[in-house]
Design a protein around this motif. Sequence first.
Motif, PDB file in Angstrom:
ATOM      1  N   GLY A 108      42.151  46.268  41.867  1.00 18.31           N
ATOM      2  CA  GLY A 108      42.786  44.854  41.481  1.00 18.31           C
ATOM      3  C   GLY A 108      42.407  43.990  42.638  1.00 18.31           C
ATOM      4  N   ASN A 167      47.250  43.794  38.691  1.00 16.75           N
ATOM      5  CA  ASN A 167      48.717  43.690  38.561  1.00 16.75           C
ATOM      6  C   ASN A 167      49.444  44.104  40.175  1.00 16.75           C
ATOM      7  N   ARG A 168      50.256  43.385  40.240  1.00 15.17           N
ATOM      8  CA  ARG A 168      50.758  43.676  41.606  1.00 15.17           C
ATOM      9  C   ARG A 168      51.789  44.741  41.404  1.00 15.17           C
ATOM     10  N   ALA A 169      52.431  44.840  40.303  1.00 16.92           N
ATOM     11  CA  ALA A 169      53.536  45.744  40.029  1.00 16.92           C
ATOM     12  C   ALA A 169      53.053  47.423  40.350  1.00 16.92           C
ATOM     13  N   THR A 188      38.053  44.952  30.515  1.00 19.25           N
ATOM     14  CA  THR A 188      39.398  45.245  31.030  1.00 19.25           C
ATOM     15  C   THR A 188      39.253  46.561  31.722  1.00 19.25           C
ATOM     16  N   ILE A 243      49.297  49.228  31.582  1.00 17.70           N
ATOM     17  CA  ILE A 243      49.174  48.121  32.444  1.00 17.70           C
ATOM     18  C   ILE A 243      47.791  47.481  32.835  1.00 17.70           C
ATOM     19  N   GLU A 244      47.406  46.153  32.447  1.00 14.44           N
ATOM     20  CA  GLU A 244      46.097  45.657  32.714  1.00 14.44           C
ATOM     21  C   GLU A 244      45.897  45.195  34.131  1.00 14.44           C
ATOM     22  N   MET A 245      44.908  45.577  34.720  1.00 18.12           N
ATOM     23  CA  MET A 245      44.659  45.021  36.352  1.00 18.12           C
ATOM     24  C   MET A 245      43.987  43.700  36.171  1.00 18.12           C
ATOM     25  N   ARG A 286      42.737  49.268  32.664  1.00 17.77           N
ATOM     26  CA  ARG A 286      44.071  49.506  32.464  1.00 17.77           C
ATOM     27  C   ARG A 286      44.509  50.733  33.002  1.00 17.77           C
TER      28      ARG A 286
END
Length: 240
Positions: A50, A68-70, A58, A64-66, A60
């Motif tokens: 990321g 993404n900070r989480a 994409t 979760i798609e990048m 993933r």
Amino acid sequence: MDIQLSHVKKSFGDTSVIKDVSFTIAAGEICCLLGPSGSGKTTLIRLMIGALPPDSGTIRFGDIEMPNRAILKRLGFMPQNDALYEDLSAHGNLKFFGGLYPIPKRTLDARIKEVLEMVELTGHSQKLVKNFSGGMKKRLSLAIAILHKPDILFLDEPTAGIDPVLRRKIWAQFQSLKAQGTTIIVSTHVMDEVVECDKGALLYNGRLIEYDTVNRLLDKTASGRIEELFFAASESEARP
């Protein structure tokens, strides 16, 4: 958690660096990104963690798609160039980087001791990093990358410039991490390192030329050497 890349492209200016790359890395495997210098390995890792957004396509991690900070707290990253504080000790570096994660002090102290033992730096924990050899810096960088027990570990050219004996020890550490359930993505231009991995993603001029189990990749060669697949790709590109 599988990592799924679908039609990923990335350019810098007019230069296309990653060209429509698609493949899936299964959870708990070691996947080798193999290719010569300039093939796009580092850029692909930066896309996966990321640090860079793709121009299209994409990436993933599960659902979760990048970017993404989480998801970042579940990732570990060892860069190609050592990102260490030279005027701190090994312990000081680990203390600093460990402070970036929500790890209780007592837990962090115990984990620092544990990772120093893993990379065989316990006896050098108070030595300033500026006095470390290149191999010691590599091992400290690995200790920092695994300090927070990441689910997925990215290693960019982790054995570059180190001797064969230390390379063997580092790969043994990677295998130990895999046995604990860590998914590992490692980039290298050292062709024989692919045999240490479950899968090989072969990159040439930004293209994914092969992706398969290591045994199947080697079965595609006459000599049992992975270089053959790159020679074939080079010859294919050279044809009018």
